[in-house]
Design a protein around this motif. Structure first.
Motif, PDB file in Angstrom:
ATOM      1  N   ALA A 175       0.820  -1.212   0.000  1.00  0.00           N
ATOM      2  CA  ALA A 175       0.000   0.000   0.000  1.00  0.00           C
ATOM      3  C   ALA A 175       0.853   1.262   0.000  1.00  0.00           C
ATOM      4  O   ALA A 175       0.406   2.324  -0.456  1.00  0.00           O
ATOM      5  CB  ALA A 175      -0.936  -0.003   1.210  1.00  0.00           C
ATOM      6  N   ARG A 176       2.081   1.185   0.504  1.00  0.00           N
ATOM      7  CA  ARG A 176       2.963   2.358   0.482  1.00  0.00           C
ATOM      8  C   ARG A 176       3.301   2.749  -0.953  1.00  0.00           C
ATOM      9  O   ARG A 176       3.414   3.939  -1.274  1.00  0.00           O
ATOM     10  CB  ARG A 176       4.235   2.088   1.278  1.00  0.00           C
ATOM     11  N   PHE A 177       3.471   1.757  -1.807  1.00  0.00           N
ATOM     12  CA  PHE A 177       3.759   2.031  -3.217  1.00  0.00           C
ATOM     13  C   PHE A 177       2.544   2.677  -3.891  1.00  0.00           C
ATOM     14  O   PHE A 177       2.690   3.617  -4.687  1.00  0.00           O
ATOM     15  CB  PHE A 177       4.143   0.742  -3.934  1.00  0.00           C
ATOM     16  N   LEU A 178       1.340   2.180  -3.574  1.00  0.00           N
ATOM     17  CA  LEU A 178       0.126   2.783  -4.127  1.00  0.00           C
ATOM     18  C   LEU A 178      -0.023   4.225  -3.655  1.00  0.00           C
ATOM     19  O   LEU A 178      -0.411   5.107  -4.436  1.00  0.00           O
ATOM     20  CB  LEU A 178      -1.099   1.965  -3.708  1.00  0.00           C
ATOM     21  N   LEU A 179       0.282   4.465  -2.378  1.00  0.00           N
ATOM     22  CA  LEU A 179       0.215   5.820  -1.844  1.00  0.00           C
ATOM     23  C   LEU A 179       1.227   6.725  -2.535  1.00  0.00           C
ATOM     24  O   LEU A 179       0.934   7.890  -2.847  1.00  0.00           O
ATOM     25  CB  LEU A 179       0.455   5.792  -0.335  1.00  0.00           C
ATOM     26  N   PHE A 180       2.419   6.199  -2.789  1.00  0.00           N
ATOM     27  CA  PHE A 180       3.460   6.955  -3.484  1.00  0.00           C
ATOM     28  C   PHE A 180       2.969   7.383  -4.873  1.00  0.00           C
ATOM     29  O   PHE A 180       3.165   8.536  -5.286  1.00  0.00           O
ATOM     30  CB  PHE A 180       4.722   6.097  -3.594  1.00  0.00           C
ATOM     31  N   ILE A 181       2.313   6.469  -5.574  1.00  0.00           N
ATOM     32  CA  ILE A 181       1.752   6.797  -6.896  1.00  0.00           C
ATOM     33  C   ILE A 181       0.705   7.906  -6.763  1.00  0.00           C
ATOM     34  O   ILE A 181       0.670   8.862  -7.552  1.00  0.00           O
ATOM     35  CB  ILE A 181       1.131   5.540  -7.536  1.00  0.00           C
ATOM     36  N   GLY A 182      -0.147   7.783  -5.752  1.00  0.00           N
ATOM     37  CA  GLY A 182      -1.183   8.795  -5.546  1.00  0.00           C
ATOM     38  C   GLY A 182      -0.615  10.174  -5.279  1.00  0.00           C
ATOM     39  O   GLY A 182      -1.110  11.183  -5.797  1.00  0.00           O
ATOM     40  N   LEU A 183       0.443  10.230  -4.464  1.00  0.00           N
ATOM     41  CA  LEU A 183       1.071  11.516  -4.158  1.00  0.00           C
ATOM     42  C   LEU A 183       1.708  12.130  -5.403  1.00  0.00           C
ATOM     43  O   LEU A 183       1.607  13.343  -5.638  1.00  0.00           O
ATOM     44  CB  LEU A 183       2.127  11.336  -3.062  1.00  0.00           C
ATOM     45  N   LEU A 184       2.359  11.303  -6.210  1.00  0.00           N
ATOM     46  CA  LEU A 184       2.994  11.814  -7.430  1.00  0.00           C
ATOM     47  C   LEU A 184       1.949  12.327  -8.423  1.00  0.00           C
ATOM     48  O   LEU A 184       2.125  13.401  -9.024  1.00  0.00           O
ATOM     49  CB  LEU A 184       3.832  10.712  -8.087  1.00  0.00           C
ATOM     50  N   ILE A 185       0.868  11.567  -8.602  1.00  0.00           N
ATOM     51  CA  ILE A 185      -0.174  12.001  -9.536  1.00  0.00           C
ATOM     52  C   ILE A 185      -0.838  13.288  -9.040  1.00  0.00           C
ATOM     53  O   ILE A 185      -1.101  14.216  -9.820  1.00  0.00           O
ATOM     54  CB  ILE A 185      -1.220  10.893  -9.734  1.00  0.00           C
ATOM     55  N   SER A 186      -1.101  13.371  -7.731  1.00  0.00           N
ATOM     56  CA  SER A 186      -1.712  14.580  -7.167  1.00  0.00           C
ATOM     57  C   SER A 186      -0.810  15.786  -7.356  1.00  0.00           C
ATOM     58  O   SER A 186      -1.268  16.878  -7.721  1.00  0.00           O
ATOM     59  CB  SER A 186      -2.019  14.371  -5.680  1.00  0.00           C
ATOM     60  N   ALA A 187       0.499  15.592  -7.103  1.00  0.00           N
ATOM     61  CA  ALA A 187       1.453  16.680  -7.309  1.00  0.00           C
ATOM     62  C   ALA A 187       1.499  17.083  -8.782  1.00  0.00           C
ATOM     63  O   ALA A 187       1.521  18.279  -9.114  1.00  0.00           O
ATOM     64  CB  ALA A 187       2.844  16.260  -6.828  1.00  0.00           C
ATOM     65  N   GLY A 188       1.494  16.083  -9.672  1.00  0.00           N
ATOM     66  CA  GLY A 188       1.540  16.368 -11.101  1.00  0.00           C
ATOM     67  C   GLY A 188       0.327  17.135 -11.595  1.00  0.00           C
ATOM     68  O   GLY A 188       0.447  18.046 -12.425  1.00  0.00           O
ATOM     69  N   SER A 189      -0.859  16.793 -11.079  1.00  0.00           N
ATOM     70  CA  SER A 189      -2.077  17.487 -11.518  1.00  0.00           C
ATOM     71  C   SER A 189      -2.058  18.955 -11.094  1.00  0.00           C
ATOM     72  O   SER A 189      -2.442  19.841 -11.864  1.00  0.00           O
ATOM     73  CB  SER A 189      -3.314  16.794 -10.955  1.00  0.00           C
ATOM     74  N   LEU A 190      -1.593  19.220  -9.872  1.00  0.00           N
ATOM     75  CA  LEU A 190      -1.522  20.604  -9.400  1.00  0.00           C
ATOM     76  C   LEU A 190      -0.422  21.381 -10.118  1.00  0.00           C
ATOM     77  O   LEU A 190      -0.561  22.582 -10.381  1.00  0.00           O
ATOM     78  CB  LEU A 190      -1.303  20.622  -7.886  1.00  0.00           C
ATOM     79  N   TRP A 191       0.690  20.705 -10.419  1.00  0.00           N
ATOM     80  CA  TRP A 191       1.745  21.355 -11.198  1.00  0.00           C
ATOM     81  C   TRP A 191       1.224  21.716 -12.589  1.00  0.00           C
ATOM     82  O   TRP A 191       1.530  22.785 -13.128  1.00  0.00           O
ATOM     83  CB  TRP A 191       2.955  20.431 -11.309  1.00  0.00           C
ATOM     84  N   TYR A 192       0.407  20.834 -13.163  1.00  0.00           N
ATOM     85  CA  TYR A 192      -0.198  21.112 -14.472  1.00  0.00           C
ATOM     86  C   TYR A 192      -1.129  22.332 -14.388  1.00  0.00           C
ATOM     87  O   TYR A 192      -1.130  23.187 -15.274  1.00  0.00           O
ATOM     88  CB  TYR A 192      -0.975  19.879 -14.937  1.00  0.00           C
ATOM     89  N   MET A 193      -1.901  22.421 -13.298  1.00  0.00           N
ATOM     90  CA  MET A 193      -2.781  23.575 -13.102  1.00  0.00           C
ATOM     91  C   MET A 193      -1.985  24.866 -12.946  1.00  0.00           C
ATOM     92  O   MET A 193      -2.438  25.945 -13.347  1.00  0.00           O
ATOM     93  CB  MET A 193      -3.679  23.370 -11.880  1.00  0.00           C
ATOM     94  N   SER A 194      -0.785  24.774 -12.341  1.00  0.00           N
ATOM     95  CA  SER A 194       0.034  25.980 -12.169  1.00  0.00           C
ATOM     96  C   SER A 194       0.537  26.520 -13.498  1.00  0.00           C
ATOM     97  O   SER A 194       1.022  27.653 -13.562  1.00  0.00           O
ATOM     98  CB  SER A 194       1.226  25.677 -11.248  1.00  0.00           C
ATOM     99  N   GLY A 195       0.423  25.715 -14.567  1.00  0.00           N
ATOM    100  CA  GLY A 195       0.810  26.161 -15.900  1.00  0.00           C
ATOM    101  C   GLY A 195      -0.363  26.627 -16.752  1.00  0.00           C
ATOM    102  O   GLY A 195      -0.196  26.864 -17.955  1.00  0.00           O
ATOM    103  N   PHE A 196      -1.543  26.772 -16.144  1.00  0.00           N
ATOM    104  CA  PHE A 196      -2.698  27.299 -16.868  1.00  0.00           C
ATOM    105  C   PHE A 196      -2.408  28.700 -17.412  1.00  0.00           C
ATOM    106  O   PHE A 196      -1.548  29.418 -16.899  1.00  0.00           O
ATOM    107  CB  PHE A 196      -3.922  27.389 -15.936  1.00  0.00           C
ATOM    108  N   THR A 197      -3.165  29.084 -18.417  1.00  0.00           N
ATOM    109  CA  THR A 197      -3.205  30.470 -18.868  1.00  0.00           C
ATOM    110  C   THR A 197      -4.667  30.882 -18.956  1.00  0.00           C
ATOM    111  O   THR A 197      -5.567  30.039 -18.868  1.00  0.00           O
ATOM    112  CB  THR A 197      -2.547  30.643 -20.254  1.00  0.00           C
ATOM    113  N   LEU A 198      -4.889  32.171 -19.156  1.00  0.00           N
ATOM    114  CA  LEU A 198      -6.256  32.661 -19.257  1.00  0.00           C
ATOM    115  C   LEU A 198      -6.889  32.319 -20.608  1.00  0.00           C
ATOM    116  O   LEU A 198      -8.041  32.672 -20.859  1.00  0.00           O
ATOM    117  CB  LEU A 198      -6.292  34.172 -19.025  1.00  0.00           C
TER     118      LEU A 198
END
Length: 503
Positions: free
Chosen positions: A317-340
């Protein structure tokens, strides 16, 4: 799961109806926000003591009483004819709702055998994670098409169904004895916890609105919360029968899991507030279009939660959690690259990626945190876990609203430095707008003032957008930092089973 869902829905469903409530009950802007705060305060006080209340009353009786109180107070909220009555009934509703999350989770964890606890947490997560997403959407739809009173009335049939189902199927296990006659009430601990959490919740809910410590009442409540909660910790560690047994933090998996949950919901809940705000205030989306962006993510979570629950039986389950944290970080990083200039599909894609990450975050983390907790301590541990999850969300909302305001001011100050007649780009833009205004309004119009105002509005919009990107980036970095912390947790037993002596 049903009591958990309706309880968490009510933490956010009233947000979008505040304007309608304000007009209907002739309330002021500051006054009507107590409809939200009163519920959160009473809810926060009851959650940590729900384990003690279940020992006092018996867990089944406590759960049934909580559902009944929540359902009755929901009906009274819908019938309220004054703001004072509505706030009073919201306090009672928060008291009834406080025990629903931790007791539901504890029952699920104990009912399922150890190797199926991941699936149990997937079921629980459907209510715990979907509530904050469905709340604003459901609240907006009901308010626009019916009346704000129906956001409370809708709880009544669901609450009755939940009460009947729990009365029919839930029984206390033999090792959970009702011990009300044998346990004294820790009045000092209860008092410090109640005052401390109530003060803290008010500070988090009202802090940004009242300019934080510049307001005397926020400063006083912050000091009171700090003194009471620190004093509560030292007091409870010395009690034989504490209101909240903090000794459970000796288990490093439980302690680490609570830190990860607090910080994870800190970032997740903040983004749930930010994304619709960004779409509606800066992109000009309607409430319906904002719902279109959020809606598919909820469906994706419903699909992935059982899958992740099943995977906990086969994969660390630690590996699954690690995947979840990386995907969550990636989605927010993608949002930080939004434009208007992003389109609807880009916003939906970012939200859907985040939904996958949260499914891989919540289920393995809940399983890992509770993996080594004895069954007889599950009520207490679940109460603490749910409290820190809720506090993480409250801290996250307070953080993002404050950081957003501060970063908007920063970027606006920096951009204004370029609004000078000596700046060629500014001068060219000003002349172009003046010519366009003159063509539309005539040569005698005050084109200079109008053109300067147009540029200033563009500047404010751009400064706000840059602030949103900064906050998304900060949340992404928080998820990324948790990737290292989570490995402190103990490896779960193979197949999800409990090791010998674990009970």
């Amino acid at each position: 799961m049903i009591p958990t869902l309706i309880e968490i829905l009510d933490t956010s469903i009233a947000n979008v109806a505040l304007g309608h409530i304000q007009g209907s009950l002739s309330a002021g802007q500051d006054e009507v926000t107590w409809v939200l705060t009163s519920y959160l305060v009473s809810n926060a006080v009851v959650i940590p003591i729900s384990g003690w209340l279940s020992r006092l009353m018996g867990r089944r009786d406590f759960l049934l009483a909580s559902i009944a109180l929540f359902t009755l107070s929901s009906m009274l909220c819908g019938m309220a004819t004054s703001l004072e009555a509505l706030i009073l009934f919201r306090v009672v509703q928060g008291v009834g709702g406080g025990g629903l999350q931790p007791m539901s989770q504890a029952i699920l964890l104990e009912t399922f055998p150890p190797n199926q606890r991941g699936m149990a947490m997937a079921i629980f997560a459907m209510g715990a994670v979907m509530g904050p997403i469905l709340g604003p959407l459901l609240g907006g739809y009901i308010t626009d098409n019916y009346s704000w009173r129906w956001i409370f009335y809708i709880n009544v049939p669901i609450g009755l169904l939940a009460w009947f189902m729990n009365w029919l199927y839930i029984q206390d296990p033999p090792y959970l004895e009702r011990r009300g006659e044998n346990e004294g009430i820790d009045v000092v601990g209860l008092g410090m916890l109640s005052v401390g959490l109530a003060s803290l919740q008010i500070v988090l809910d009202k802090g940004q609105q009242d300019d934080w410590f510049a307001a005397d009442h926020i400063l006083i409540l912050s000091i009171l919360a700090g003194v009471c909660l620190v004093g509560f910790i030292f007091w409870e560690l010395r009690q034989k029968n504490p209101i909240v047994d903090l000794r459970v933090f000796r288990d490093r998996s439980f302690a680490t899991g609570n830190v990860v949950m607090f910080c994870g919901f800190f970032a997740f809940f903040g983004s749930i507030v930010l994304l619709p705000m960004y779409l509606q205030t800066l992109m000009g989306y309607t409430a319906f279009l904002a719902g279109v962006v959020l809606g598919p993510g909820g469906l994706i979570m419903l699909l992935f939660l059982p899958l992740v629950g099943k995977l906990t039986q086969r994969v660390d389950a630690r590996f699954l959690l690690f995947i979840g944290l990386l995907i969550s970080a990636g989605s927010l990083w993608y949002m930080s690259g939004f434009t208007l200039g992003i389109d609807l599909g880009t916003a939906i894609f970012a939200r859907n990626i985040q939904a996958v990450g949260i499914a891989f975050f919540f289920v393995p983390l809940s399983f890992l945190t509770m993996a080594f907790i004895p069954r007889e301590k599950m009520n207490n541990a679940s109460a603490i876990f749910n409290l820190l999850r809720n506090l993480g969300g409250s801290f996250g909302v307070a953080f993002v609203t404050t950081l957003l305001a501060r970063r908007t001011q920063f970027h606006q100050h920096r951009l204004v430095e370029n609004l000078s007649p000596l700046d060629s780009a500014y001068s060219i833009s000003l002349e172009r707008i003046k010519q366009a205004v003159a063509l539309r309004l005539g040569e005698f119009a005050d084109t200079t003032t109008y053109a300067a105002g147009v540029i200033h509005r563009y500047l404010q919009r751009e400064a706000a957008a840059m602030a949103f990107y900064d906050v998304f980036y900060a949340q992404a970095m928080m998820f990324l930092a948790l990737c290292a912390l989570m490995w402190i947790m103990r490896r779960p037993p193979k197949g999800g089973g409990m090791p010998q002596g674990g009970h």
